[in-house]
Motif scaffolding. Structure first.
Motif, PDB file in Angstrom:
ATOM      1  N   VAL A   1     -24.066  -6.947  31.418  1.00 31.87           N
ATOM      2  CA  VAL A   1     -24.038  -7.410  32.810  1.00 31.87           C
ATOM      3  C   VAL A   1     -22.787  -8.245  33.069  1.00 31.87           C
ATOM      4  O   VAL A   1     -22.084  -8.061  34.074  1.00 31.87           O
ATOM      5  CB  VAL A   1     -25.306  -8.228  33.145  1.00 31.87           C
ATOM      6  CG1 VAL A   1     -25.176  -8.898  34.504  1.00 31.87           C
ATOM      7  CG2 VAL A   1     -26.539  -7.334  33.119  1.00 31.87           C
ATOM      8  N   ALA A   2     -22.494  -9.167  32.150  1.00 27.63           N
ATOM      9  CA  ALA A   2     -21.308 -10.019  32.302  1.00 27.63           C
ATOM     10  C   ALA A   2     -20.031  -9.188  32.279  1.00 27.63           C
ATOM     11  O   ALA A   2     -19.121  -9.393  33.095  1.00 27.63           O
ATOM     12  CB  ALA A   2     -21.280 -11.066  31.184  1.00 27.63           C
ATOM     13  N   GLY A   3     -19.966  -8.234  31.360  1.00 25.35           N
ATOM     14  CA  GLY A   3     -18.781  -7.401  31.246  1.00 25.35           C
ATOM     15  C   GLY A   3     -18.534  -6.561  32.489  1.00 25.35           C
ATOM     16  O   GLY A   3     -17.397  -6.508  32.993  1.00 25.35           O
ATOM     17  N   PHE A   4     -19.576  -5.927  33.002  1.00 24.44           N
ATOM     18  CA  PHE A   4     -19.429  -5.111  34.207  1.00 24.44           C
ATOM     19  C   PHE A   4     -19.128  -5.970  35.428  1.00 24.44           C
ATOM     20  O   PHE A   4     -18.387  -5.552  36.323  1.00 24.44           O
ATOM     21  CB  PHE A   4     -20.695  -4.278  34.453  1.00 24.44           C
ATOM     22  CG  PHE A   4     -20.726  -2.998  33.682  1.00 24.44           C
ATOM     23  CD1 PHE A   4     -19.798  -1.988  33.933  1.00 24.44           C
ATOM     24  CD2 PHE A   4     -21.674  -2.783  32.700  1.00 24.44           C
ATOM     25  CE1 PHE A   4     -19.820  -0.809  33.226  1.00 24.44           C
ATOM     26  CE2 PHE A   4     -21.701  -1.608  31.980  1.00 24.44           C
ATOM     27  CZ  PHE A   4     -20.772  -0.606  32.240  1.00 24.44           C
ATOM     28  N   SER A   5     -19.699  -7.169  35.491  1.00 22.35           N
ATOM     29  CA  SER A   5     -19.438  -8.052  36.632  1.00 22.35           C
ATOM     30  C   SER A   5     -17.959  -8.416  36.707  1.00 22.35           C
ATOM     31  O   SER A   5     -17.349  -8.391  37.793  1.00 22.35           O
ATOM     32  CB  SER A   5     -20.287  -9.322  36.514  1.00 22.35           C
ATOM     33  OG  SER A   5     -21.672  -9.013  36.584  1.00 22.35           O
ATOM     34  N   VAL A   6     -17.369  -8.755  35.571  1.00 23.56           N
ATOM     35  CA  VAL A   6     -15.933  -9.071  35.534  1.00 23.56           C
ATOM     36  C   VAL A   6     -15.118  -7.834  35.906  1.00 23.56           C
ATOM     37  O   VAL A   6     -14.155  -7.905  36.681  1.00 23.56           O
ATOM     38  CB  VAL A   6     -15.523  -9.580  34.139  1.00 23.56           C
ATOM     39  CG1 VAL A   6     -14.009  -9.732  34.040  1.00 23.56           C
ATOM     40  CG2 VAL A   6     -16.205 -10.914  33.838  1.00 23.56           C
ATOM     41  N   LEU A   7     -15.519  -6.696  35.373  1.00 21.95           N
ATOM     42  CA  LEU A   7     -14.811  -5.443  35.655  1.00 21.95           C
ATOM     43  C   LEU A   7     -14.846  -5.119  37.140  1.00 21.95           C
ATOM     44  O   LEU A   7     -13.842  -4.688  37.731  1.00 21.95           O
ATOM     45  CB  LEU A   7     -15.457  -4.307  34.847  1.00 21.95           C
ATOM     46  CG  LEU A   7     -14.744  -2.950  34.872  1.00 21.95           C
ATOM     47  CD1 LEU A   7     -13.375  -3.047  34.209  1.00 21.95           C
ATOM     48  CD2 LEU A   7     -15.611  -1.906  34.171  1.00 21.95           C
ATOM     49  N   PHE A   8     -15.992  -5.350  37.767  1.00 21.25           N
ATOM     50  CA  PHE A   8     -16.144  -5.031  39.191  1.00 21.25           C
ATOM     51  C   PHE A   8     -15.301  -5.937  40.077  1.00 21.25           C
ATOM     52  O   PHE A   8     -14.879  -5.535  41.154  1.00 21.25           O
ATOM     53  CB  PHE A   8     -17.620  -5.138  39.597  1.00 21.25           C
ATOM     54  CG  PHE A   8     -18.420  -3.903  39.259  1.00 21.25           C
ATOM     55  CD1 PHE A   8     -18.085  -3.113  38.189  1.00 21.25           C
ATOM     56  CD2 PHE A   8     -19.513  -3.547  40.023  1.00 21.25           C
ATOM     57  CE1 PHE A   8     -18.800  -1.989  37.856  1.00 21.25           C
ATOM     58  CE2 PHE A   8     -20.244  -2.412  39.713  1.00 21.25           C
ATOM     59  CZ  PHE A   8     -19.890  -1.637  38.632  1.00 21.25           C
ATOM     60  N   VAL A   9     -15.079  -7.173  39.617  1.00 19.65           N
ATOM     61  CA  VAL A   9     -14.229  -8.084  40.387  1.00 19.65           C
ATOM     62  C   VAL A   9     -12.806  -7.539  40.450  1.00 19.65           C
ATOM     63  O   VAL A   9     -12.175  -7.489  41.520  1.00 19.65           O
ATOM     64  CB  VAL A   9     -14.242  -9.497  39.770  1.00 19.65           C
ATOM     65  CG1 VAL A   9     -13.162 -10.371  40.425  1.00 19.65           C
ATOM     66  CG2 VAL A   9     -15.615 -10.139  39.937  1.00 19.65           C
TER      67      VAL A   9
ATOM     68  N   MET B   1     -11.841  -4.433  39.864  1.00 20.52           N
ATOM     69  CA  MET B   1     -11.791  -3.095  40.468  1.00 20.52           C
ATOM     70  C   MET B   1     -12.226  -3.101  41.932  1.00 20.52           C
ATOM     71  O   MET B   1     -12.153  -2.075  42.611  1.00 20.52           O
ATOM     72  CB  MET B   1     -12.678  -2.132  39.668  1.00 20.52           C
ATOM     73  CG  MET B   1     -12.213  -1.913  38.245  1.00 20.52           C
ATOM     74  SD  MET B   1     -13.295  -0.765  37.334  1.00 20.52           S
ATOM     75  CE  MET B   1     -12.957   0.770  38.199  1.00 20.52           C
ATOM     76  N   LYS B   2     -12.723  -4.251  42.390  1.00 20.72           N
ATOM     77  CA  LYS B   2     -13.197  -4.405  43.771  1.00 20.72           C
ATOM     78  C   LYS B   2     -14.272  -3.362  44.111  1.00 20.72           C
ATOM     79  O   LYS B   2     -14.221  -2.696  45.138  1.00 20.72           O
ATOM     80  CB  LYS B   2     -12.024  -4.289  44.751  1.00 20.72           C
ATOM     81  CG  LYS B   2     -10.955  -5.364  44.538  1.00 20.72           C
ATOM     82  CD  LYS B   2      -9.795  -5.226  45.513  1.00 20.72           C
ATOM     83  CE  LYS B   2      -8.759  -6.313  45.293  1.00 20.72           C
ATOM     84  NZ  LYS B   2      -7.603  -6.193  46.229  1.00 20.72           N
ATOM     85  N   ARG B   3     -15.265  -3.282  43.223  1.00 17.82           N
ATOM     86  CA  ARG B   3     -16.332  -2.303  43.387  1.00 17.82           C
ATOM     87  C   ARG B   3     -17.656  -2.890  43.875  1.00 17.82           C
ATOM     88  O   ARG B   3     -18.637  -2.174  43.978  1.00 17.82           O
ATOM     89  CB  ARG B   3     -16.580  -1.590  42.048  1.00 17.82           C
ATOM     90  CG  ARG B   3     -15.439  -0.687  41.602  1.00 17.82           C
ATOM     91  CD  ARG B   3     -15.271   0.478  42.570  1.00 17.82           C
ATOM     92  NE  ARG B   3     -14.237   1.397  42.131  1.00 17.82           N
ATOM     93  CZ  ARG B   3     -14.444   2.490  41.421  1.00 17.82           C
ATOM     94  NH1 ARG B   3     -15.676   2.786  41.030  1.00 17.82           N
ATOM     95  NH2 ARG B   3     -13.452   3.274  41.089  1.00 17.82           N
ATOM     96  N   TRP B   4     -17.687  -4.195  44.163  1.00 15.57           N
ATOM     97  CA  TRP B   4     -18.954  -4.800  44.574  1.00 15.57           C
ATOM     98  C   TRP B   4     -19.519  -4.177  45.850  1.00 15.57           C
ATOM     99  O   TRP B   4     -20.751  -4.031  45.965  1.00 15.57           O
ATOM    100  CB  TRP B   4     -18.795  -6.311  44.743  1.00 15.57           C
ATOM    101  CG  TRP B   4     -18.775  -7.030  43.422  1.00 15.57           C
ATOM    102  CD1 TRP B   4     -17.698  -7.568  42.806  1.00 15.57           C
ATOM    103  CD2 TRP B   4     -19.889  -7.237  42.546  1.00 15.57           C
ATOM    104  NE1 TRP B   4     -18.059  -8.117  41.587  1.00 15.57           N
ATOM    105  CE2 TRP B   4     -19.400  -7.935  41.399  1.00 15.57           C
ATOM    106  CE3 TRP B   4     -21.246  -6.914  42.609  1.00 15.57           C
ATOM    107  CZ2 TRP B   4     -20.226  -8.292  40.339  1.00 15.57           C
ATOM    108  CZ3 TRP B   4     -22.068  -7.276  41.541  1.00 15.57           C
ATOM    109  CH2 TRP B   4     -21.558  -7.962  40.434  1.00 15.57           C
ATOM    110  N   PRO B   5     -18.695  -3.788  46.822  1.00 16.49           N
ATOM    111  CA  PRO B   5     -19.269  -3.123  48.007  1.00 16.49           C
ATOM    112  C   PRO B   5     -20.070  -1.863  47.658  1.00 16.49           C
ATOM    113  O   PRO B   5     -21.083  -1.566  48.305  1.00 16.49           O
ATOM    114  CB  PRO B   5     -18.033  -2.778  48.850  1.00 16.49           C
ATOM    115  CG  PRO B   5     -17.037  -3.832  48.470  1.00 16.49           C
ATOM    116  CD  PRO B   5     -17.251  -4.046  47.002  1.00 16.49           C
ATOM    117  N   ARG B   6     -19.644  -1.138  46.625  1.00 19.99           N
ATOM    118  CA  ARG B   6     -20.378   0.063  46.225  1.00 19.99           C
ATOM    119  C   ARG B   6     -21.723  -0.289  45.595  1.00 19.99           C
ATOM    120  O   ARG B   6     -22.691   0.471  45.714  1.00 19.99           O
ATOM    121  CB  ARG B   6     -19.549   0.884  45.231  1.00 19.99           C
ATOM    122  CG  ARG B   6     -18.260   1.438  45.824  1.00 19.99           C
ATOM    123  CD  ARG B   6     -17.647   2.473  44.925  1.00 19.99           C
ATOM    124  NE  ARG B   6     -16.396   2.973  45.461  1.00 19.99           N
ATOM    125  CZ  ARG B   6     -15.699   3.982  44.932  1.00 19.99           C
ATOM    126  NH1 ARG B   6     -16.158   4.580  43.839  1.00 19.99           N
ATOM    127  NH2 ARG B   6     -14.564   4.371  45.478  1.00 19.99           N
TER     128      ARG B   6
END
Length: 303
Positions: free
Chosen positions: A204-212, A214-219
């Motif tokens: 969860v922590a790893g993907f959360s950092v990755l999403f920041v 990659m700007k993927r949180w809207p998806r």
């Protein structure tokens, strides 16, 4: 029955992974594999937490040692963030059935990484098993194609599936193998479900950092509003990172790692019928034979 607990856990792991791969293939095609990866881990964290609360009195694995946290976090980052990121994209590109067939490479990869990290040795039968496993996979993914050049018929071997998808699945197998070895090193006799929760938390922590970055949180927010996809993600989270991963660690704890890995590798055979029934995929005799040879090679590897 108790003496075969590890073997039974390994077989159940294969069944659970079959269900979760089909569920995540369907969800990934609806909302994208990246969103599926993060959401299913968050859901699984609570599944494991409530189970551990009722079974051990711990919602959070606060009783784990620093040594266990260190190695299980590393295992979660390698297995979930890197390995599953590649595997889930492979689900979207080439489908769950072929992706899971490629995952039969995980046991040989596990042995090789175990040799590097745990100083385990490879025998002649191990190498033979690797070659048979590879032969089964090659039989499935390669096909002969006729082409005409300057009036001459030329027969060439080429991949029957996306090369990108095949490489993604191979990367997923390598990530799973490394994650399993690191888990074994760090878990010891610690509770398998709580060990899985630490790995999930790291994911969860790893993907959360990755999403920041990659700007993927809207998806992710869009995926949460997609009811059909969320049903499949929840189903996959229950059978995957909750039951599947936890039972894989139980299998490793209660039987030899090679035996456990062999039993987990029967997913390519188990997934054929559901893929035909639910997704309407066409399976020919060559693919069925290739799947059986692949699993046979994995079994030979650990005899």
């Amino acid at each position: 029955m108790q003496q075969y607990f590890g073997e039974i856990a390994g077989i159940l792991t294969a069944v659970f992974w079959t269900v979760t791969s089909l569920a995540f293939e369907s969800a990934g095609k609806k909302v994208g594999s990246l969103a599926v990866n993060l959401i299913r881990l968050v859901i699984a964290f609570f599944f494991i937490g409530f189970y551990s609360w009722f079974s051990r009195g711990f919602f959070f694995p606060s009783d784990a040692t620093v040594f266990q946290w260190k190695w299980l976090i590393l295992s979660g980052l390698v297995g979930f963030v890197i390995g599953d990121l590649l595997l889930f994209q492979a689900f979207v590109v080439i489908g769950a059935r072929i992706s899971m067939l490629m995952m039969a490479l995980a046991p040989p990869f596990t042995a090789f990484i175990g040799w590097l990290i745990l100083k385990e040795t490879l025998t002649l039968s191990n190498w033979l098993g690797m070659m048979v496993t590879m032969a089964g996979i090659v039989l499935v993914i390669l096909k002969r194609e006729k082409t005409e050049q300057n009036g001459e018929i030329i027969r060439k071997l080429k991949s029957g599936y996306s090369v990108q998808g095949i490489l993604l699945a191979v990367g997923g197998a390598m990530g799973q193998a490394a994650g399993l070895v690191l888990s074994k090193k760090g878990m010891g006799n610690y509770d398998a479900f709580s060990a899985s929760q630490i790995r999930v938390l790291a994911g969860v922590a790893g993907f959360s950092v990755l999403f920041v970055f990659m700007k993927r949180w809207p998806r992710v927010w869009a995926a949460l509003k997609h009811a059909p996809a969320m049903k499949r993600i929840t189903l996959g989270a229950f059978f995957g990172p909750f039951l599947g991963v936890s039972f894989s660690l139980l299998a490793v704890q209660h039987t030899e790692a090679g035996v456990a890995a062999t039993l987990m590798a029967i997913s390519p055979v188990l997934i054929i019928a559901p893929s035909v029934i639910w997704f309407g995929e066409k399976v020919n005799w060559k693919e069925i034979l290739g799947a059986l040879i692949t699993v046979g090679g994995v079994a030979l590897f650990f005899l």
